[in-house]
Design an enzyme around this catalytic site. Structure first.
Site, short mmCIF file in Angstrom:
data_model
loop_
_atom_site.label_atom_id
_atom_site.label_comp_id
_atom_site.label_asym_id
_atom_site.label_seq_id
_atom_site.Cartn_x
_atom_site.Cartn_y
_atom_site.Cartn_z
CG ASN A 79 -1.76 -1.27 1.25
OD1 ASN A 79 -1.52 -2.13 2.09
ND2 ASN A 79 -2.69 -1.45 0.31
CB ILE A 87 0.48 6.50 2.08
CG1 ILE A 87 1.92 6.77 2.51
CG2 ILE A 87 -0.21 5.54 3.04
CD1 ILE A 87 2.05 7.65 3.74
CB CYS A 88 -2.99 3.09 -1.12
SG CYS A 88 -4.69 2.67 -1.55
CG LEU A 89 -4.49 5.05 5.57
CD1 LEU A 89 -4.76 3.57 5.89
CD2 LEU A 89 -3.49 5.63 6.57
CE LYS A 93 -5.46 7.86 -1.86
NZ LYS A 93 -5.01 6.51 -1.72
#
Length: 199
Positions: A79, A87-89, A93
């Site tokens: 992630n 960062i994919c969180l 978002k």
């Protein structure tokens, strides 16, 4: 307009509890829009023992808009982009709330290190490795932690490019030998090749 009073209060709160949590936030500039967050690698994960730095930019509408965060320490995780540190969180978002703080965001990132979500990846290559060959993933993540999160002077000098490693391994050199040559040559592929050829 940024609520600087709130940012200042959050920095004070983080400072009070830094020894217990290991989470730190420090200003990079006087105007408090650029910060550096630091989190320890979670115990029982390949990131254990590492210290990870995260660049934080406070947007104009903070706290109504999430802070922009990305790893400045290289990390091997499904992630987190191994190239850019993105960062994919969800809380960074669409799930951000003004009730959250910089510290809760950093603690959430630390939790993400413990519990990757390979089905919602930021880095497809790492996610595929995580799913198809978990032991290799763990070894690689541990190696990156040793290289980039435990030895900061080396980490600043040399971000190993995996395509360089692959290219030199395809020439017939061993992977450990290749990584060592790339590290000791400061990431310069040609110098690393000369070292490998000269034995």
């Amino acid at each position: 307009m940024i609520d600087y009073g709130r940012v200042q209060k959050e920095l004070v709160d983080c400072e009070k509890n830094k020894d217990a949590s290991g989470v730190r936030v420090n200003p990079k500039s006087d105007n408090l829009t650029r910060l550096t967050g630091t989190i320890p690698g979670p115990i029982g994960t390949p990131y254990e023992g590492g210290t990870f730095q995260i660049d934080i930019t406070i947007p104009e509408d903070y706290p109504f808009e999430p802070p922009k965060m990305q790893f400045s320490t290289k990390v091997w995780h499904p992630n987190i982009s191994s190239q850019s540190g993105a960062i994919c969180l969800d809380i960074l978002k669409d799930q951000w709330s003004p009730a959250l703080t910089l510290k809760t965001a950093l603690v959430s990132i630390q939790a993400l290190l413990s519990a990757p979500e390979p089905k919602d990846p930021q880095d497809a290559v790492v996610a595929e490795q995580y799913i198809k060959n978990y032991q290799v993933f763990v070894s690689t993540a541990r190696y990156w932690t040793e290289t980039f999160a435990k030895n900061s002077s080396l980490a600043e000098k040399c971000w190993i490019d995996l395509s360089q490693v692959r290219k030199l391994v395809e020439m017939g050199f061993g992977e450990a030998q290749v990584r060592s040559a790339i590290e000791s040559s400061g990431g310069d592929e040609n110098v690393a090749l000369e070292k490998l050829c000269s034995g």
